[in-house]
Every structure is written in C-alpha cells, then in structure tokens.
Design a protein around this motif. Structure first.
Motif: not given
Length: 287
Positions: A5-6, A9
């Motif tokens: 998920k990081r 981003i």
C-alpha cells in the motif's frame, strides 16, 4: 500488504514533487529569459543604483538606473550678453519683427509678427510693400553646462541634450555689455530693440532665454567610467531614457516584464523538491 500500500503513495508523491520542481524551474527560467531578452533591446541588464548607491568598477559597461536632481558643476555662459544661469542647458532665442505671408484657403494676406528666422520676402506672391530686412545681426544659440552630474555620474552630451522641460528666465540687465545695454530694453522677460516695446516696428529684434529646470530625474544609461552614455548597440536605436521623477524600470520601458522574484531562492527550492521527489521514488521502489 502494508508495504504494497505504501509503494504507490510514495511513487505518486515522488512524481508530484519532481513535476513541481520541473514546473517551478520552467516558470522561473522562462521569466528570467523573457526579462533578459526585453532588457537587451534597450541596452542590457539594468543595475539599480538609485539615488545613493555609487557605481563600482566591476559594473562598467552595464546599464544603470540613477535618480536625483542634476548637479551643475560648471554653469552655461552666454558670453555675448554676459548672462549665466545655474542650469544644465541654456538656450538663447532671437526673433525679428517681419512680414509674413499668410494663406487661408484661397485668401492671401500679409501681417507682421515675431519670427525666429529670416523670411525671404522676394519669394512672396506680392513682395512689393512687404520687404523684410534680411539676415539677423544676432543669432540664436545653445549653451551647455561644462559638466552635469546625477548621483555623481556625469551626463554625456546626448543625455544632457535629452533632459526634459524648459522655463523662460529673465535676463539681468545689469550684466549686459554697454553696447547692448544701449540698444536693448527689458519688456516681458525679453530684451527688445523697439523704441516702443508694445508697438514693435519692422526689423526690431527680440531676445529671450530658456533653461532646462533642475528637477528630480530618473536616468537610464550605460556606465562608462564615471559617465552615463547611450548604449549604441541597443536594438531600440536609442540606448537610454530620461524621465521626470523617481520612475521604476517598468514605467520607462513598459515592454520589459518584471523579473521573477527571488530567483536563487526559487532555484534552491527546485533542488530541494527534486531531491525529495527522487528520494520518495527510490523509497517507493524499495517498498
């Protein structure tokens, strides 16, 4: 899952920062290039010396902006009439009362008036009875101050002759040479040879003086030692400008855009944004 998920981003943030760095760099450098191109048309980059800053040797050859009232070091002097005024430029005007040929539509008539040059009455349509005396015994003339400085910089002749404004001044009758004092009398700020000044006769002379007033000026010119000279290589064909009052560069040259503010601060910010963006991209790839 957390690392996955990081990753988008971090990558997205890195791309945004890099794009912001590129955009800021493009805006800054484009604005600076436009400013330099515009100033080049008027002689090149302008250094603002204002009214107090003194020119330095390393600034020679640059265009500069200086502000102040002209300081007359050596006042102009009309030796023939013994008149001296504290002004950058003194102009003597000489007129003669002569016949003039006046055309109004199909009508032709003659009248006498003050004219600042000899009128050749032989060229009149009706020269008989309208003969003019001919050449002037005294000529008009311009007298320049020996040296004029603005903010301690001497004005070269082209800039001196471009000083704006004019004022009529009254001559000092006490200073007239005796031969001229016997011929002229003072009438409405003029010296006249008329026996009755209010009713001049053919051939009477009228002499007056104008000065360039001493007032606050903004001068743009090229720095040549301790002088201000025109930039002869300027694309505008002039290479200098003089305006009354304390005027900014954009007021004098409206075609010159304002330079970007804080160029070096912007460049430093570009480096920081690019470095941060690159770091985020590397961190995102590792994620």
């Amino acid at each position: 899952m957390i690392r996955d998920k990081r990753k988008p981003i971090l990558l997205g943030a890195g791309v945004v920062l890099l794009l912001a760095a590129v955009a800021l760099m493009a805006i800054t450098e484009s604005g600076l290039a436009d400013f330099r191109a515009a100033t080049a048309r008027h002689g090149g980059q302008v250094l603002d010396l204002g009214s107090t800053e003194r020119a330095q040797a390393e600034q020679y050859g640059y265009m500069v902006r200086v502000v102040g009232a002209p300081k007359v070091v050596e006042a102009p002097y009309d030796t023939q009439f013994n008149q001296r005024f504290d002004t950058p430029v003194l102009v003597r005007h000489v007129e003669m009362f002569q016949w003039r040929e006046v055309h109004v539509g199909d009508q032709l008539h003659y009248e006498m008036d003050w004219v600042d040059r000899p009128l050749d009455s032989s060229r009149f349509a009706q020269p008989s009875g309208h003969a003019n005396p001919g050449s002037f015994p005294i000529e008009g003339k311009q007298f320049d101050a020996g040296q004029v400085r603005v903010n301690e910089l001497a004005l070269s002749p082209p800039l001196l002759h471009a000083l704006p404004g004019s004022e009529r001044v009254t001559p000092d009758m006490k200073l007239l040479p005796s031969n001229l004092a016997a011929s002229f009398s003072l009438y409405q700020d003029h010296l006249v040879t008329s026996a009755t000044p209010a009713n001049p006769r053919l051939g009477d002379l009228r002499v007056s003086w104008e000065i360039v007033p001493v007032q606050t000026l903004t001068v743009f010119g090229r720095l040549d030692g301790d002088r201000l000279v025109p930039a002869n290589d300027a694309a505008d064909g002039k290479g200098y400008d003089i305006q009354v009052g304390d005027r900014a560069l954009v007021d004098v040259f409206p075609d010159v855009p304002l330079p970007p503010d804080g160029v070096w601060a912007r460049r430093l910010l570009v480096l920081l944004l690019a470095a941060a963006g690159a770091w985020l991209l590397m961190k995102g790839r590792r994620a």
